[in-house]
Structures are given as structure tokens and as C-alpha cells.
Design an enzyme around this catalytic site. Structure first.
Site: not given
Length: 241
Positions: A48, A188
Site C-alpha cells: 500500500c 495502512h
């Protein structure tokens, strides 16, 4: 195994195509930019951060154009591609231990010192890396700093040197890499970018249109620095000239 991999690739392409089609419908054909498409990137497992940075760099148009203009046969030209310049600007007060040559070695003194950095040449693309992670001695580990940092949509640097060639250069915010989570070892990454006057949020293979006011949600928290937060991490500014 090969058939399974092929099916996964086709499914990923269809998913990205569906997201792109839904986004085009939301923006509207009359406002959707010509020859521009918005596709997310599939997360292949802890990618990510890579996906978010690549999206941010792609929407820095000078960087994109230089990369697309690169020819493999010309190695020297690759070296001349305009690099994204990461500028870490910090001014702080400190104390420094020193000694005067006329004093004995055992005589040391503390005196205040002001340390600062000035920019001599302002780049076309200015990337500012916010200090969101810090090593805490009492915890013996790194922790996230979720404090509130209000980053402007327009920016002018005032800490330039006296002989700066372009001290009045103005910048516009074009992308922000955001960390979501409560610590450096978990969480994230997503990115928000500005393209043709509107803002988009890229969360791996998901692409959504957001309002400009939603950027305030990524400034950070006003109180506890250890809470879970979605905080701006890397800011990309593009020069107007």
C-alpha cells in the site's frame, strides 16, 4: 496454477475497469478530462505504501512527463530527468557543548545555538516529509506522532537564502500520502491527489472522488498523539511556473 493466476489478473483488470467506469459516471462526461483515466493499483501484500507513492508521483505532471519522455537508448537523458526533491525544513533551538581554546579541557560550557536551513533553489516539485514517527526512549520503540499539522493548499517558502534565484515561487498542493493507524509497524497507506481541479482518493485499487473540505480530515489529531489517526505523511507541491 497458471490458469488460476490468469483468472486473478482478469478479475483485477475488471475490478479496476468497473471502478474507473463508476468514477467517470460520478464526475460526468462533460467534466471528465480528455485522455485521462484513473485506475487504482492492486495490493499484492503490504504494497500500500508503494502504491500510494506511485500514485502521488504520477499526478505530479512534470515528473510524469519526464518519465514518459525518457528513451532507454539515451542513458544520459535519464540522468537529467527532473527528480522529486525532498526538502526537510526545520528550525529549532538547541544547546551545544563546547570549549574555548584558552580554557582547560575540563571546562565545558553550554551556550544557546540556533540551527536553521535555508533553500537556495526552489524545485519544480516540492515534497515535504512530515515527522510522524519518533523513537521513544521510555518505551524502547518507535511511536506515531498524530498531532495536528494543517498543511495549506497554497504554499510559499519564506526561509529562502538571500541569493535565491526564485524566492517568490508559489506552490499548489497536488498530492498527499496518508498513514492510517496508530503505529509505524501497523496500519495502512492511502493517497489523495488533485487532478484537473477535483480531488481523488486512491486506496489501493479503489478510486473515489472527494470534496476539498475532506482534506481537513487528514491533518491529524488535536490531543492524544498515540490514538489511531489518518494523518498526512508526505506532501507534494507543484510550482505554478
Amino acid at each position: 496454477m497458471e490458469i488460476l493466476m490468469t483468472v486473478r489478473k482478469i478479475a483485477s483488470i475488471c475490478t479496476m475497469g468497473a471502478n474507473a467506469s463508476a468514477l467517470e459516471k460520478e464526475i460526468g462526461p462533460e467534466q471528465f478530462p480528455v485522455n485521462e483515466h484513473y485506475f487504482g493499483l492492486v495490493n499484492f501484500g503490504n504494497t500500500c505504501y508503494c502504491n500510494s507513492v506511485l500514485q502521488a508521483l504520477y499526478f505530479c505532471r512534470p515528473f510524469r512527463e519526464k518519465v514518459l519522455a525518457y528513451k532507454v537508448s539515451d542513458e544520459r537523458r535519464f540522468q537529467n530527468i527532473r527528480r522529486v526533491v525532498f526538502v526537510y525544513i526545520q528550525g529549532r533551538d538547541a544547546q551545544q557543548i563546547g570549549s574555548h581554546p584558552h580554557f582547560k579541557p575540563s571546562q565545558t560550557f553550554l551556550f544557546p545555538v540556533s540551527i536553521r536551513m535555508r533553500v537556495k533553489k526552489l524545485p519544480m516539485i516540492l515534497a515535504l516529509h512530515l515527522k510522524r514517527f519518533k523513537y521513544m526512549d521510555q518505551l524502547h520503540r518507535y511511536t506515531k506522532l498524530s498531532y495536528r499539522v494543517v498543511f495549506p493548499l497554497e504554499l510559499r517558502l519564506f526561509n529562502t537564502s538571500g541569493d535565491a534565484t526564485n524566492p517568490d515561487r508559489m506552490y499548489d498542493l497536488v498530492a498527499v500520502v496518508v498513514h492510517c493507524g496508530s503505529g509505524p509497524n501497523r496500519g495502512h497507506y492511502i493517497t489523495i491527489v488533485k487532478s484537473h481541479g477535483f480531488w481523488l482518493l486512491f486506496d489501493d485499487d479503489i478510486v473515489e472522488k472527494i470534496d476539498a473540505q475532506a482534506i481537513e480530515e487528514f491533518y491529524g489529531l488535536t490531543s492524544d498523539i498515540s490514538k489511531n489517526s489518518e494523518s498526512g505523511y508526505i506532501l507534494f507541491y507543484q510550482s505554478r511556473d
